[in-house]
Design a protein around this motif. Sequence first.
Motif, PDB file in Angstrom:
ATOM      1  N   UNK A  23      98.476 -92.522 -58.764  1.00  0.00           N
ATOM      2  CA  UNK A  23      98.688 -91.138 -59.162  1.00  0.00           C
ATOM      3  C   UNK A  23      99.554 -90.465 -58.101  1.00  0.00           C
ATOM      4  N   UNK A  24     100.361 -89.500 -58.539  1.00  0.00           N
ATOM      5  CA  UNK A  24     101.197 -88.777 -57.568  1.00  0.00           C
ATOM      6  C   UNK A  24     101.205 -87.293 -57.890  1.00  0.00           C
ATOM      7  N   UNK A  25     101.210 -86.476 -56.845  1.00  0.00           N
ATOM      8  CA  UNK A  25     101.469 -85.050 -56.996  1.00  0.00           C
ATOM      9  C   UNK A  25     102.986 -84.900 -57.139  1.00  0.00           C
ATOM     10  N   UNK A  51     101.960 -67.225 -65.349  1.00  0.00           N
ATOM     11  CA  UNK A  51     100.950 -67.836 -64.469  1.00  0.00           C
ATOM     12  C   UNK A  51     101.406 -69.256 -64.131  1.00  0.00           C
ATOM     13  N   UNK A  52     101.689 -69.507 -62.854  1.00  0.00           N
ATOM     14  CA  UNK A  52     102.172 -70.834 -62.478  1.00  0.00           C
ATOM     15  C   UNK A  52     101.076 -71.864 -62.743  1.00  0.00           C
ATOM     16  N   UNK A  53     101.439 -72.887 -63.476  1.00  0.00           N
ATOM     17  CA  UNK A  53     100.455 -73.879 -63.902  1.00  0.00           C
ATOM     18  C   UNK A  53     100.855 -75.239 -63.360  1.00  0.00           C
ATOM     19  N   UNK A  54      99.968 -75.818 -62.575  1.00  0.00           N
ATOM     20  CA  UNK A  54     100.246 -77.130 -61.988  1.00  0.00           C
ATOM     21  C   UNK A  54      99.859 -78.192 -63.012  1.00  0.00           C
ATOM     22  N   UNK A  55     100.715 -78.313 -64.015  1.00  0.00           N
ATOM     23  CA  UNK A  55     100.536 -79.283 -65.101  1.00  0.00           C
ATOM     24  C   UNK A  55     101.834 -79.279 -65.888  1.00  0.00           C
ATOM     25  N   UNK A  99     112.299 -81.758 -64.558  1.00  0.00           N
ATOM     26  CA  UNK A  99     111.499 -80.882 -63.698  1.00  0.00           C
ATOM     27  C   UNK A  99     109.996 -80.989 -63.958  1.00  0.00           C
ATOM     28  N   UNK A 100     109.519 -82.231 -63.957  1.00  0.00           N
ATOM     29  CA  UNK A 100     108.085 -82.486 -64.173  1.00  0.00           C
ATOM     30  C   UNK A 100     107.273 -81.831 -63.060  1.00  0.00           C
ATOM     31  N   UNK A 101     106.148 -81.228 -63.436  1.00  0.00           N
ATOM     32  CA  UNK A 101     105.230 -80.699 -62.415  1.00  0.00           C
ATOM     33  C   UNK A 101     103.800 -81.074 -62.777  1.00  0.00           C
ATOM     34  N   UNK A 102     102.981 -81.260 -61.747  1.00  0.00           N
ATOM     35  CA  UNK A 102     101.585 -81.634 -61.950  1.00  0.00           C
ATOM     36  C   UNK A 102     101.341 -83.011 -61.363  1.00  0.00           C
TER      37      UNK A 102
END
Length: 442
Positions: free
Chosen positions: A197-199, A92-96, A263-266
């Motif tokens: 804050x940044x996406x 499950x792709x998790x935006x965090x 590869x940070x995500x969130x």
Amino acid sequence: MTERILLLGGGGREHALAMAITSSDIDHELHAAAGNRNPGIARLADSYAILDETDTTAVVDHASEVEATLAVIGPEAPLAAGVSDVLADAGIYTFAPSRADARIETDKIWQREFMVAAGIDGCPTFETFNDAASAADYVDAVEGDVAVKPQGLTGGKGVKVTGDQLTNAEAATYIRDSGWDDWVIEERLIGEEFTVQAFVANGSVRPTPAVQDHKRAFEGDEGPNTGGMGSYSDVTAVLPFMTESDYTDAVDIIEQTVDALDDYRGVLYGQFMLTADGPKVIEFNARFGDPEAMNTLSILDADFIELLTAARDGGQLPPIGFDGRATVCKYAVPEGYPTDPESGARITVDESTIEAVNDRYADEPLAEAKLFYASVDERPDGIYTSTSRSFAIVGLAGTIEMAEAVAEAALEAAGDGVRIRHDIGTAALIEQRIEHMNQLRG
Ligand code: AMP
Ligand code: GLY
């Protein structure tokens, strides 16, 4: 295809995320899960599960049950517990961020050492300690004011700053009596705080406007630190006490940080002190801020689910915009918050007052009041407080001054049993911030 989105967390930030998700043009279902029943999220969601947000098995089982195609995690505690890794392992792709990347928030020693190793700008001078006695001895002996920080998560309440809240000797006693072993002791930064804050996903970074939070419990920045009593943003990305280049310097620090992480995500949240020498990093968070998310997401001019799917699909994030309104957010908190909060008390929010305010400002094209429920629990007979913040109002308008007036008008909706910092976003307080920076910069 219908995107089935699991949203984890039940605070004001997550109510703002729920609004952003459900205003998308992409076909979707919202499946909420939290430890409390937030009435604002419940109204927007297709389903609402009560569960322990840090219980990785409960979260992943629930995500599978609702056949989630995407997950969004609001708070830090699930990140520290590794929820995003377990969801990712379940496909499950998790935006965090992963638990490892979330150390930028959850481990203050790691965070400072990472900044030095990666050569990231804006790091204050610091020392680290693995036993309380040595940390305390150092604070006793050191010249000048310091910030003393326990290594781990303390809900924003573990950090003490000397010269302001207490003396170095008192801080040394606090460290000795704390029960924590691991500490960062760093130079005290003087200036004005702000958040950017940044996406972030797949190496692309989409920064959002600067916001100023108010950590202290009482008006005039008095009293103990809280999770944040309220926040404001201006019509551009820059706050009234900053220059354009202060903002771009902060964004640059965030970009350097993303480049140095794996590869940070969130969402990456930078908390900065604007000093006489420009922005310095107070801390990073691995998520949206609360209250800051309510300011930022209220003015986001982009499709939130499109951001999530672009992240999942491995490409660059689409460009984002903001609608050019100023925002003022004020929290209503239980009596006694944060030291001795009155939890389990029934409170009222008169939503018709907020509607009336919106009617009254109908001729003012940019003005609007929004209500966000936070750490309250909705039960059959009403809404009950917890030990944390209860609800927030965001005023939006063409100037900070007007946004503040709209927020105050809508706060008439609050019944008894809650406390509000009415000074947030006022012209008088903002003038003080500008004066402070002018003084420091000479
Ligand atoms: P933190 O939990 O790291 O966000 O710290 C809580 C608050 O302590 C911050 O919002 C600042 O007001 C203050 N603080 C943290 N580090 C410093 C520092 N190096 N100098 C001055 N104030 C600080
Ligand atoms: N408002 C500060 C935080 O979310 O950590």
